[in-house]
Design an enzyme around this catalytic site. Sequence first.
Site, PDB file in Angstrom:
ATOM      1  N   GLY A   1       9.574   4.834   5.517  1.00 58.91           N
ATOM      2  CA  GLY A   1      10.466   5.977   5.276  1.00 58.91           C
ATOM      3  C   GLY A   1      11.610   5.633   4.344  1.00 58.91           C
ATOM      4  O   GLY A   1      12.262   6.502   3.795  1.00 58.91           O
TER       5      GLY A   1
ATOM      6  N   LYS B   1      13.654  -2.178   0.129  1.00 60.83           N
ATOM      7  CA  LYS B   1      14.052  -1.462   1.344  1.00 60.83           C
ATOM      8  C   LYS B   1      15.375  -0.757   1.075  1.00 60.83           C
ATOM      9  O   LYS B   1      16.349  -1.399   0.675  1.00 60.83           O
ATOM     10  CB  LYS B   1      14.196  -2.476   2.492  1.00 60.83           C
TER      11      LYS B   1
ATOM     12  N   ASP C   1      17.290   9.611   5.046  1.00 65.73           N
ATOM     13  CA  ASP C   1      17.664   9.707   3.632  1.00 65.73           C
ATOM     14  C   ASP C   1      16.993   8.632   2.777  1.00 65.73           C
ATOM     15  O   ASP C   1      17.200   8.601   1.561  1.00 65.73           O
ATOM     16  CB  ASP C   1      19.190   9.619   3.488  1.00 65.73           C
ATOM     17  N   GLY C   2      16.244   7.743   3.412  1.00 66.21           N
ATOM     18  CA  GLY C   2      15.560   6.701   2.639  1.00 66.21           C
ATOM     19  C   GLY C   2      16.479   5.600   2.148  1.00 66.21           C
ATOM     20  O   GLY C   2      16.060   4.731   1.385  1.00 66.21           O
TER      21      GLY C   2
ATOM     22  N   ARG D   1      12.547  -7.294  -0.335  1.00 65.56           N
ATOM     23  CA  ARG D   1      11.994  -8.067   0.780  1.00 65.56           C
ATOM     24  C   ARG D   1      10.613  -8.598   0.427  1.00 65.56           C
ATOM     25  O   ARG D   1       9.818  -7.907  -0.208  1.00 65.56           O
ATOM     26  CB  ARG D   1      11.931  -7.145   1.993  1.00 65.56           C
TER      27      ARG D   1
ATOM     28  N   ASP E   1       5.450  -0.942  15.644  1.00 67.04           N
ATOM     29  CA  ASP E   1       5.521  -0.758  14.189  1.00 67.04           C
ATOM     30  C   ASP E   1       6.343  -1.860  13.537  1.00 67.04           C
ATOM     31  O   ASP E   1       6.426  -1.915  12.305  1.00 67.04           O
ATOM     32  CB  ASP E   1       6.105   0.619  13.834  1.00 67.04           C
ATOM     33  N   ASN E   2       6.933  -2.736  14.340  1.00 67.52           N
ATOM     34  CA  ASN E   2       7.715  -3.841  13.790  1.00 67.52           C
ATOM     35  C   ASN E   2       7.053  -5.189  14.052  1.00 67.52           C
ATOM     36  O   ASN E   2       7.722  -6.223  14.012  1.00 67.52           O
ATOM     37  CB  ASN E   2       9.131  -3.833  14.379  1.00 67.52           C
TER      38      ASN E   2
ATOM     39  N   ASP F   1      11.897  -6.916  10.288  1.00 64.06           N
ATOM     40  CA  ASP F   1      12.825  -5.875  10.733  1.00 64.06           C
ATOM     41  C   ASP F   1      14.007  -6.426  11.499  1.00 64.06           C
ATOM     42  O   ASP F   1      14.081  -6.351  12.720  1.00 64.06           O
ATOM     43  CB  ASP F   1      12.093  -4.782  11.522  1.00 64.06           C
TER      44      ASP F   1
HETATM   45  P1  AMP Z   1      12.894   0.870  12.189  1.00 69.96           P
HETATM   46  O1  AMP Z   1      13.474   1.176  13.528  1.00 69.96           O
HETATM   47  O2  AMP Z   1      13.902   0.354  11.229  1.00 69.96           O
HETATM   48  O3  AMP Z   1      11.702  -0.007  12.280  1.00 69.96           O
HETATM   49  O4  AMP Z   1      12.415   2.267  11.575  1.00 69.96           O
HETATM   50  C1  AMP Z   1      11.549   3.118  12.257  1.00 69.96           C
HETATM   51  C2  AMP Z   1      11.021   4.197  11.330  1.00 69.96           C
HETATM   52  O5  AMP Z   1      12.076   5.018  10.832  1.00 69.96           O
HETATM   53  C3  AMP Z   1      10.293   3.664  10.112  1.00 69.96           C
HETATM   54  O6  AMP Z   1       9.216   4.516   9.845  1.00 69.96           O
HETATM   55  C4  AMP Z   1      11.343   3.757   9.025  1.00 69.96           C
HETATM   56  O7  AMP Z   1      10.777   3.856   7.752  1.00 69.96           O
HETATM   57  C5  AMP Z   1      12.077   5.026   9.411  1.00 69.96           C
HETATM   58  N1  AMP Z   1      13.458   5.032   8.930  1.00 69.96           N
HETATM   59  C6  AMP Z   1      14.468   4.287   9.395  1.00 69.96           C
HETATM   60  N2  AMP Z   1      15.594   4.539   8.714  1.00 69.96           N
HETATM   61  C7  AMP Z   1      15.303   5.465   7.781  1.00 69.96           C
HETATM   62  C8  AMP Z   1      16.044   6.137   6.753  1.00 69.96           C
HETATM   63  N3  AMP Z   1      17.334   5.902   6.552  1.00 69.96           N
HETATM   64  N4  AMP Z   1      15.379   7.028   5.989  1.00 69.96           N
HETATM   65  C9  AMP Z   1      14.081   7.278   6.187  1.00 69.96           C
HETATM   66  N5  AMP Z   1      13.333   6.684   7.117  1.00 69.96           N
HETATM   67  C10 AMP Z   1      13.928   5.788   7.919  1.00 69.96           C
HETATM   68 MG    MG Z   2      10.403  -0.896  11.222  1.00 66.60          MG
END
Ligand code: AMP
Ligand code: MG
Length: 491
Positions: free
Chosen positions: A88, A109, A121-122, A172, A252-253, A262
Amino acid sequence: MSVPFNNTYVQLPERFYSRQSPTKVENPGLIRANPELAQLLDIDPAWLSSDDGIATMAGNLLPEGADPIATVYAGHQFGSWNPQLGDGRAILLGEVIGTDGERYDLQLKGSGQTPYSRMGDGRAPLGPVMREYIVSEAMAALGVPTSRSLAAVTTGEPVYREETLPGAVLARVAKSHIRIGTFQFFASKEDKEALGLLVNHVLERHYPNAVEAGASSNSKALMLLDEVMQAQAKLVASWQMIGFIHGVMNTDNVLLSGETIDYGPCAFMDTYNPDTVFSSIDHGGRYAYRNQPGIAHWNMACLAQALVPVIADKEENAIEIAKDALDKFPAYFLDANVSGMQRKLGLASHHDDDEILAKDFLDLLEAHQLDFTLSFRRLSELSGTAPTANVSSLAGFPSAFDGWMARWKTRLDTEDNPTRQQDMLSTNPAIIPRNHLIEESIVAATTEGNFDLFNTLVDNLATPYDLTGVDVRFAKRPKPEQVVRQTFCGT
Ligand code: AMP
Ligand code: MG
């Protein structure tokens, strides 16, 4: 070519990813580049720090040969199933063959929205990018399999969270970004063909020696499960040995390659307490230090379940086979944990009582609220003549340890081991990424644009077993008022 790309994941069918270019940012500025890692990737370090290199790391310039994608996955987050996740806020630029012959992903990232951004917001704020840079590079220096940080850049754009923060992008590097959640995604879609393709891709990429020629596709899936379990058991044991708490061991991590990924709410434990948990969102302590091995086993069960359709043709057979395979995990972990602890205590062989010796030491650390890292370091120093740069002023053992020390010395005397102290000093680090220092460096950078502490931390953590010339401040445990009890997800 500035980056010698050699891409394979994009050759998988299009349902594995979405083509997505990074979103350009306003004003890229270099925080830090990693010349040693650049060299491993056959990238010119001078180019990496040049305007073009910085623009590339920020996503403003696409190097020749890049084929940017966001990959799709699903996952269990804190035990709850989420059928649709994906990159994301990360974009895979492509793959590179390192000078070591290994294949590496290069991913940005914080480089903008993708079809998987959901409400996000990506983007990435500066703080989490700094934390990931510091901790991932420290883990690499500590010999733990991990994703790495090639460069960190500021974007010149604000990121809006509870407060307005400077934005940043992390470049990364990992052996791949294929997760348990990638398999879970295709299993949930009942896409057996995709599962088979993914099994082959991961085996070829990460476990090329595991498969005998002519192996059936069913036996390949089982071999993959076994290899991943062994890698994961070793990985989590190596975390336990250095007091690393990941904080978000969601499926997912968890990478199939067996690398740590992560670095969101992760932190190293200071005072030894196995119940330690840092993540602000982990209310039940699901991912506390003591729970990491059990959670790893739980995660492996998720992988096994996702592989059921490709393990055997009949589901009931596949489930039986998968269960039997999974039952091996505790022994894999115990093996890695016992030998890890043995090394930490300076033992070259294994005696039946060693586990009790180790447990009694840990129990004493807990009872006397001693620092995990410094106590093992001090023990290493006490196993011979202490080096000049030592932690004697930072760590010691109260008289309650006398009995244990005598038992340990007696045990050491059963072995003639001339390299013991060297071994212990290169097993038990003096310097770890202390949470209070990471936080201090983030505050300095975020509020004043000052990266001095960040840079000093990264420099010192590159040689975690050597205190020579290092300000003891970087080895010290935090004072009670400095302790950071909570860390926040990098979102
Ligand atoms: P994480 O907890 O960091 O492993 O993220 C879990 C999910 O949320 C993953 O699919 C990430 O890509 C998505 N995600 C986390 N932060 C953002 C963000 N700021 N914008 C878009 N997607 C996000
Ligand atoms: Mg993740």
